[in-house]
Design a protein around this motif. Structure first.
Motif, PDB file in Angstrom:
ATOM      1  N   ARG A  28      44.902  54.993   8.936  1.00  0.00           N
ATOM      2  CA  ARG A  28      46.139  54.850   8.155  1.00  0.00           C
ATOM      3  C   ARG A  28      46.045  53.660   7.195  1.00  0.00           C
ATOM      4  NH1 ARG A  28      50.255  58.144   9.787  1.00  0.00           N
ATOM      5  NH2 ARG A  28      50.124  59.016  11.897  1.00  0.00           N
ATOM      6  N   ARG A  29      45.473  52.550   7.652  1.00  0.00           N
ATOM      7  CA  ARG A  29      45.316  51.383   6.765  1.00  0.00           C
ATOM      8  C   ARG A  29      44.388  51.703   5.606  1.00  0.00           C
ATOM      9  NH1 ARG A  29      44.780  48.462  11.593  1.00  0.00           N
ATOM     10  NH2 ARG A  29      42.534  48.208  11.244  1.00  0.00           N
ATOM     11  N   LEU A  30      43.300  52.410   5.915  1.00  0.00           N
ATOM     12  CA  LEU A  30      42.351  52.777   4.865  1.00  0.00           C
ATOM     13  C   LEU A  30      42.987  53.691   3.830  1.00  0.00           C
ATOM     14  CD1 LEU A  30      39.220  53.390   7.126  1.00  0.00           C
ATOM     15  CD2 LEU A  30      39.445  51.577   5.414  1.00  0.00           C
ATOM     16  N   LEU A  31      43.766  54.644   4.301  1.00  0.00           N
ATOM     17  CA  LEU A  31      44.441  55.555   3.371  1.00  0.00           C
ATOM     18  C   LEU A  31      45.459  54.811   2.521  1.00  0.00           C
ATOM     19  CD1 LEU A  31      45.031  58.697   5.631  1.00  0.00           C
ATOM     20  CD2 LEU A  31      43.325  58.411   3.837  1.00  0.00           C
ATOM     21  N   GLY A  32      46.130  53.836   3.107  1.00  0.00           N
ATOM     22  CA  GLY A  32      47.100  53.053   2.349  1.00  0.00           C
ATOM     23  C   GLY A  32      46.451  52.263   1.237  1.00  0.00           C
ATOM     24  N   SER A  33      45.194  51.860   1.455  1.00  0.00           N
ATOM     25  CA  SER A  33      44.487  51.072   0.442  1.00  0.00           C
ATOM     26  C   SER A  33      43.774  51.955  -0.584  1.00  0.00           C
ATOM     27  CB  SER A  33      43.466  50.161   1.127  1.00  0.00           C
ATOM     28  OG  SER A  33      42.651  49.515   0.184  1.00  0.00           O
ATOM     29  N   VAL A  67      38.112  57.341   0.787  1.00  0.00           N
ATOM     30  CA  VAL A  67      37.619  56.559   1.931  1.00  0.00           C
ATOM     31  C   VAL A  67      36.260  57.073   2.364  1.00  0.00           C
ATOM     32  CG1 VAL A  67      38.041  55.946   4.340  1.00  0.00           C
ATOM     33  CG2 VAL A  67      39.949  55.995   2.724  1.00  0.00           C
ATOM     34  N   TRP A  68      36.113  58.382   2.466  1.00  0.00           N
ATOM     35  CA  TRP A  68      34.864  58.976   2.940  1.00  0.00           C
ATOM     36  C   TRP A  68      33.692  58.625   2.018  1.00  0.00           C
ATOM     37  CZ3 TRP A  68      33.408  61.216   7.371  1.00  0.00           C
ATOM     38  CH2 TRP A  68      32.229  61.975   7.386  1.00  0.00           C
ATOM     39  N   LYS A  69      33.969  58.545   0.723  1.00  0.00           N
ATOM     40  CA  LYS A  69      32.895  58.340  -0.250  1.00  0.00           C
ATOM     41  C   LYS A  69      32.704  56.876  -0.670  1.00  0.00           C
ATOM     42  CE  LYS A  69      33.328  62.975  -2.268  1.00  0.00           C
ATOM     43  NZ  LYS A  69      33.649  63.767  -3.484  1.00  0.00           N
ATOM     44  N   ALA A  70      33.603  55.995  -0.241  1.00  0.00           N
ATOM     45  CA  ALA A  70      33.563  54.602  -0.703  1.00  0.00           C
ATOM     46  C   ALA A  70      32.392  53.836  -0.094  1.00  0.00           C
ATOM     47  CB  ALA A  70      34.876  53.907  -0.347  1.00  0.00           C
ATOM     48  N   PRO A  71      31.820  52.885  -0.846  1.00  0.00           N
ATOM     49  CA  PRO A  71      30.805  51.985  -0.275  1.00  0.00           C
ATOM     50  C   PRO A  71      31.415  51.177   0.864  1.00  0.00           C
ATOM     51  CG  PRO A  71      30.875  51.814  -2.675  1.00  0.00           C
ATOM     52  CD  PRO A  71      32.074  52.609  -2.275  1.00  0.00           C
ATOM     53  N   MET A  72      30.628  50.869   1.874  1.00  0.00           N
ATOM     54  CA  MET A  72      31.147  50.188   3.050  1.00  0.00           C
ATOM     55  C   MET A  72      31.766  48.834   2.703  1.00  0.00           C
ATOM     56  SD  MET A  72      31.035  52.174   5.575  1.00  0.00           S
ATOM     57  CE  MET A  72      31.651  50.912   6.667  1.00  0.00           C
ATOM     58  N   LYS A  73      31.222  48.155   1.679  1.00  0.00           N
ATOM     59  CA  LYS A  73      31.745  46.830   1.341  1.00  0.00           C
ATOM     60  C   LYS A  73      33.205  46.895   0.873  1.00  0.00           C
ATOM     61  CE  LYS A  73      29.845  46.932  -3.379  1.00  0.00           C
ATOM     62  NZ  LYS A  73      28.928  46.249  -4.326  1.00  0.00           N
ATOM     63  N   LEU A 113      35.388  48.858   2.202  1.00  0.00           N
ATOM     64  CA  LEU A 113      36.205  49.188   3.368  1.00  0.00           C
ATOM     65  C   LEU A 113      36.204  48.093   4.423  1.00  0.00           C
ATOM     66  CD1 LEU A 113      34.970  52.877   3.878  1.00  0.00           C
ATOM     67  CD2 LEU A 113      36.892  52.094   2.483  1.00  0.00           C
ATOM     68  N   ALA A 114      35.293  47.151   4.293  1.00  0.00           N
ATOM     69  CA  ALA A 114      35.029  46.182   5.362  1.00  0.00           C
ATOM     70  C   ALA A 114      36.260  45.372   5.766  1.00  0.00           C
ATOM     71  CB  ALA A 114      33.904  45.248   4.950  1.00  0.00           C
ATOM     72  N   THR A 115      37.098  45.022   4.818  1.00  0.00           N
ATOM     73  CA  THR A 115      38.242  44.155   5.138  1.00  0.00           C
ATOM     74  C   THR A 115      39.298  44.866   5.995  1.00  0.00           C
ATOM     75  OG1 THR A 115      39.301  44.774   3.055  1.00  0.00           O
ATOM     76  CG2 THR A 115      37.964  42.761   3.058  1.00  0.00           C
ATOM     77  N   PHE A 116      39.226  46.169   6.088  1.00  0.00           N
ATOM     78  CA  PHE A 116      40.233  46.929   6.831  1.00  0.00           C
ATOM     79  C   PHE A 116      39.733  47.367   8.213  1.00  0.00           C
ATOM     80  CE2 PHE A 116      40.727  47.783   2.283  1.00  0.00           C
ATOM     81  CZ  PHE A 116      42.028  47.331   2.083  1.00  0.00           C
ATOM     82  N   MET A 117      38.492  47.001   8.548  1.00  0.00           N
ATOM     83  CA  MET A 117      37.879  47.541   9.761  1.00  0.00           C
ATOM     84  C   MET A 117      37.199  46.450  10.570  1.00  0.00           C
ATOM     85  SD  MET A 117      36.003  50.699   7.769  1.00  0.00           S
ATOM     86  CE  MET A 117      35.475  51.583   9.212  1.00  0.00           C
ATOM     87  N   THR A 118      37.090  46.681  11.883  1.00  0.00           N
ATOM     88  CA  THR A 118      36.285  45.800  12.722  1.00  0.00           C
ATOM     89  C   THR A 118      34.811  46.108  12.484  1.00  0.00           C
ATOM     90  OG1 THR A 118      36.188  47.353  14.581  1.00  0.00           O
ATOM     91  CG2 THR A 118      38.091  45.859  14.489  1.00  0.00           C
ATOM     92  N   GLU A 119      33.947  45.246  12.941  1.00  0.00           N
ATOM     93  CA  GLU A 119      32.509  45.469  12.765  1.00  0.00           C
ATOM     94  C   GLU A 119      32.071  46.744  13.476  1.00  0.00           C
ATOM     95  OE1 GLU A 119      30.054  42.168  13.733  1.00  0.00           O
ATOM     96  OE2 GLU A 119      31.077  40.779  12.366  1.00  0.00           O
ATOM     97  N   ASN A 120      32.615  46.963  14.662  1.00  0.00           N
ATOM     98  CA  ASN A 120      32.258  48.181  15.405  1.00  0.00           C
ATOM     99  C   ASN A 120      32.691  49.436  14.653  1.00  0.00           C
ATOM    100  OD1 ASN A 120      31.075  46.815  17.515  1.00  0.00           O
ATOM    101  ND2 ASN A 120      32.899  46.851  18.819  1.00  0.00           N
ATOM    102  N   GLU A 121      33.853  49.375  14.034  1.00  0.00           N
ATOM    103  CA  GLU A 121      34.331  50.524  13.275  1.00  0.00           C
ATOM    104  C   GLU A 121      33.498  50.748  12.023  1.00  0.00           C
ATOM    105  OE1 GLU A 121      39.104  50.798  14.321  1.00  0.00           O
ATOM    106  OE2 GLU A 121      38.435  49.315  12.851  1.00  0.00           O
ATOM    107  N   GLN A 122      33.097  49.671  11.381  1.00  0.00           N
ATOM    108  CA  GLN A 122      32.236  49.790  10.199  1.00  0.00           C
ATOM    109  C   GLN A 122      30.916  50.464  10.561  1.00  0.00           C
ATOM    110  OE1 GLN A 122      31.837  46.120   7.793  1.00  0.00           O
ATOM    111  NE2 GLN A 122      33.618  45.353   8.914  1.00  0.00           N
ATOM    112  N   THR A 123      30.335  50.016  11.658  1.00  0.00           N
ATOM    113  CA  THR A 123      29.062  50.590  12.097  1.00  0.00           C
ATOM    114  C   THR A 123      29.230  52.063  12.454  1.00  0.00           C
ATOM    115  OG1 THR A 123      28.350  48.454  12.968  1.00  0.00           O
ATOM    116  CG2 THR A 123      27.204  50.412  13.790  1.00  0.00           C
ATOM    117  N   ALA A 124      30.326  52.371  13.168  1.00  0.00           N
ATOM    118  CA  ALA A 124      30.577  53.759  13.579  1.00  0.00           C
ATOM    119  C   ALA A 124      30.736  54.672  12.364  1.00  0.00           C
ATOM    120  CB  ALA A 124      31.818  53.825  14.460  1.00  0.00           C
ATOM    121  N   LEU A 125      31.524  54.238  11.370  1.00  0.00           N
ATOM    122  CA  LEU A 125      31.752  55.057  10.186  1.00  0.00           C
ATOM    123  C   LEU A 125      30.475  55.216   9.374  1.00  0.00           C
ATOM    124  CD1 LEU A 125      33.522  56.624   8.247  1.00  0.00           C
ATOM    125  CD2 LEU A 125      34.257  54.462   7.229  1.00  0.00           C
TER     126      LEU A 125
END
Length: 368
Positions: A21-26, A33-39, A41-53
């Motif tokens: 929901r936070r990612l969609l809001g941004s 979101v699916w196509k965005a570079p990880m950098k 998205l990083a501010t909206f996610m934990t490290e574990n979530e970044q790695t998982a995605l």
């Protein structure tokens, strides 16, 4: 395609719904979101979530397209919170599912009642679930359950005799679990709806079932717990209903039965005791109960047309405690012993009794 990008994001292990929901809001769209570079998205996610995605996208880059193809090929409907078919009552819970896959017809704003209970249901629980659900569905309520073994299965079966039912799955919409309920799920899809928040092909997972329970209670004005042991998962559904301000009902059972310990405790804690559908319907004046007369299956009279010997056998049977032919012969003090097996077979063929997997007999509930 936006719905399918959203479904792909929600399928990422360890990526929480709140994060999506936070990612969609941004980012404004699931595709972005699916196509965005990880950098980005990083501010909206934990490290574990970044790695998982990151790992999930690398392995399953074409997942949105695959989900879209699966849905089209199988005739599956897909609803988001913005869809008119998405039930408004479900939006009221703390964590409404962001997407629903559906087989059949999900009517958005009908009134529903949930029925849940043990997978290891007793004869008493099975009969109670089937009769109660038939009575509630006949009043106009849609019965919601989870298509699991035991109480869920008999709740769906009873509801389909007189009305509509909705099955909420803890796996993909095209996955049959338990396997023996394949025919049942097809019947539900034809006469009601089978729904899931998981994409097609998702296998059942132990962690999915508590999440599924919030949808069962969230769709419903109240939850009826038919039979549950002290630590049954059905009690989680009741707790979820309470947390959302919904009604909780419970069917009492024997103090000697461990399968009723949970429901008896719910009644101690304030759940409304249910002896028949009328006890539930009295809380909802818009729905009419069956005509006055039979108020619970405990008060059922003897069927018409019983012979003298059949009547003696029928009076020894109940809906809750199964008896073998030997136990019936013993209770009859040997009288008519030679005919008991034959009479039981005749009564079973007429739909008066039913035999379980242990070759023991109970009264069969009446067809609605």
């Amino acid at each position: 395609m936006e719905r399918f990008y959203l479904a792909a994001l929600l399928a990422v292990p360890k990526l929480k719904q709140n994060t999506v929901r936070r990612l969609l809001g941004s980012m404004k769209s699931a595709e972005a979101v699916w196509k965005a570079p990880m950098k980005e998205l990083a501010t909206f996610m934990t490290e574990n979530e970044q790695t998982a995605l990151m790992n999930f996208r690398n392995k399953k880059a074409g997942l949105p397209e695959k989900i879209a193809n699966d849905v089209e090929a199988r005739g599956i409907k897909v609803y988001t919170e913005e869809s008119s078919e998405y039930p408004s009552i479900l939006k009221e819970i703390a964590q409404p599912p962001m997407i629903l896959f559906c087989r059949g017809t999900l009517v958005s704003d009908v009134q529903r009642i949930a029925m849940v209970g043990s997978r290891k249901a007793t004869a008493y629980g099975r009969h109670a679930a089937e009769e109660l659900s038939a009575e509630l569905a006949a009043s106009g309520l849609t019965v919601v359950s989870g298509a699991a073994r035991g109480i869920d299965t008999f709740s769906h079966k009873g509801a389909m005799k007189t009305g509509r039912t909705v099955a909420v799955l803890g796996c993909g919409i095209d996955v049959t679990y338990p396997p023996e309920n394949e025919e049942l799920l097809c019947e539900i899809a034809e006469n009601g709806a089978v729904i899931s928040e998981y994409p097609p092909g998702t296998p059942p997972n132990q962690g999915f079932f508590p999440a599924r329970n919030r949808i069962i209670s969230g769709l419903s004005m109240g939850t009826v717990v038919v039979e549950a042991a002290e630590h049954s998962g059905s009690l989680i559904t009741a707790e979820m209903a309470l947390s959302e301000g919904r009604d909780v009902f419970a069917v009492p059972g024997s103090i000697y039965s461990p399968m009723s310990a949970g429901t008896n405790r719910l009644i101690q804690q304030g759940a409304k005791l249910v002896r028949s559908g009328r006890d539930v319907l009295s809380e909802y004046p818009a729905f009419s109960a069956a005509p006055e007369g039979k108020t619970s299956y405990a008060e059922e009279g003897l069927p018409q047309g019983l012979s003298h010997d059949e009547k003696k056998i029928y009076e020894l049977l109940s809906h809750d405690e199964a008896r073998t032919a030997d136990e019936i012969i013993y209770a009859l003090h040997g009288s008519g012993a030679a005919n008991v097996a034959f009479l039981l077979l005749q009564m079973e063929l007429r739909g008066l009794v039913e035999e379980d997997e242990n070759h023991a007999y109970t009264r069969r509930i009446k067809e609605a």
